[in-house]
Write a protein that holds these residues in place. Structure first.
Motif, PDB file in Angstrom:
ATOM      1  N   VAL A   1      45.885  43.898  35.527  1.00  0.00           N
ATOM      2  CA  VAL A   1      44.760  44.630  36.124  1.00  0.00           C
ATOM      3  C   VAL A   1      43.583  44.676  35.161  1.00  0.00           C
ATOM      4  O   VAL A   1      42.435  44.453  35.546  1.00  0.00           O
TER       5      VAL A   1
ATOM      6  N   ILE B   1      39.421  49.164  41.641  1.00  0.00           N
ATOM      7  CA  ILE B   1      40.792  49.437  42.074  1.00  0.00           C
ATOM      8  C   ILE B   1      41.070  50.914  41.827  1.00  0.00           C
ATOM      9  O   ILE B   1      40.906  51.405  40.707  1.00  0.00           O
TER      10      ILE B   1
ATOM     11  N   VAL C   1      49.100  47.103  42.107  1.00  0.00           N
ATOM     12  CA  VAL C   1      48.370  45.851  41.903  1.00  0.00           C
ATOM     13  C   VAL C   1      48.956  45.107  40.703  1.00  0.00           C
ATOM     14  O   VAL C   1      49.140  43.888  40.752  1.00  0.00           O
TER      15      VAL C   1
ATOM     16  N   PHE D   1      40.062  40.678  42.135  1.00  0.00           N
ATOM     17  CA  PHE D   1      41.175  41.059  43.014  1.00  0.00           C
ATOM     18  C   PHE D   1      40.675  41.423  44.404  1.00  0.00           C
ATOM     19  O   PHE D   1      41.357  41.204  45.388  1.00  0.00           O
TER      20      PHE D   1
ATOM     21  N   ALA E   1      40.003  44.493  45.814  1.00  0.00           N
ATOM     22  CA  ALA E   1      40.861  45.545  46.362  1.00  0.00           C
ATOM     23  C   ALA E   1      40.301  46.174  47.633  1.00  0.00           C
ATOM     24  O   ALA E   1      41.057  46.688  48.452  1.00  0.00           O
TER      25      ALA E   1
END
Length: 73
Positions: free
Chosen positions: A5, A14, A22, A39, A41
């Motif tokens: 992360v 996130i 994650v 990512f 999110a």
């Protein structure tokens, strides 16, 4: 604590409660992000992305379940 992360360019997007999940998804190989160390999110998963995750789980479920034991301790 969250190696995968923390390497993401959008790690601040996130939610704190989701970072462990994650981290698991990335470290297990179920998910890889959307490219460029992003990512995403807050994005929406598309049908083909869900199919890829399902296929990855089916191919590696024993390893993923073992990793899940480590994460839940």
């Amino acid at each position: 604590e969250f190696d995968h992360v923390n390497s993401l360019n959008d790690k601040n997007k996130i939610s704190a409660w989701a970072k462990g999940y994650v981290e698991f998804a990335l470290s297990s190989g179920l998910m890889k992000g959307s490219g460029g160390k992003i990512f995403d999110a807050k994005g929406h998963a598309e049908r083909q992305q869900a199919a890829v995750i399902t296929d990855r789980f089916m191919e590696s479920k024993e390893n993923i379940l073992e990793l899940a034991k480590v994460f839940t301790k």
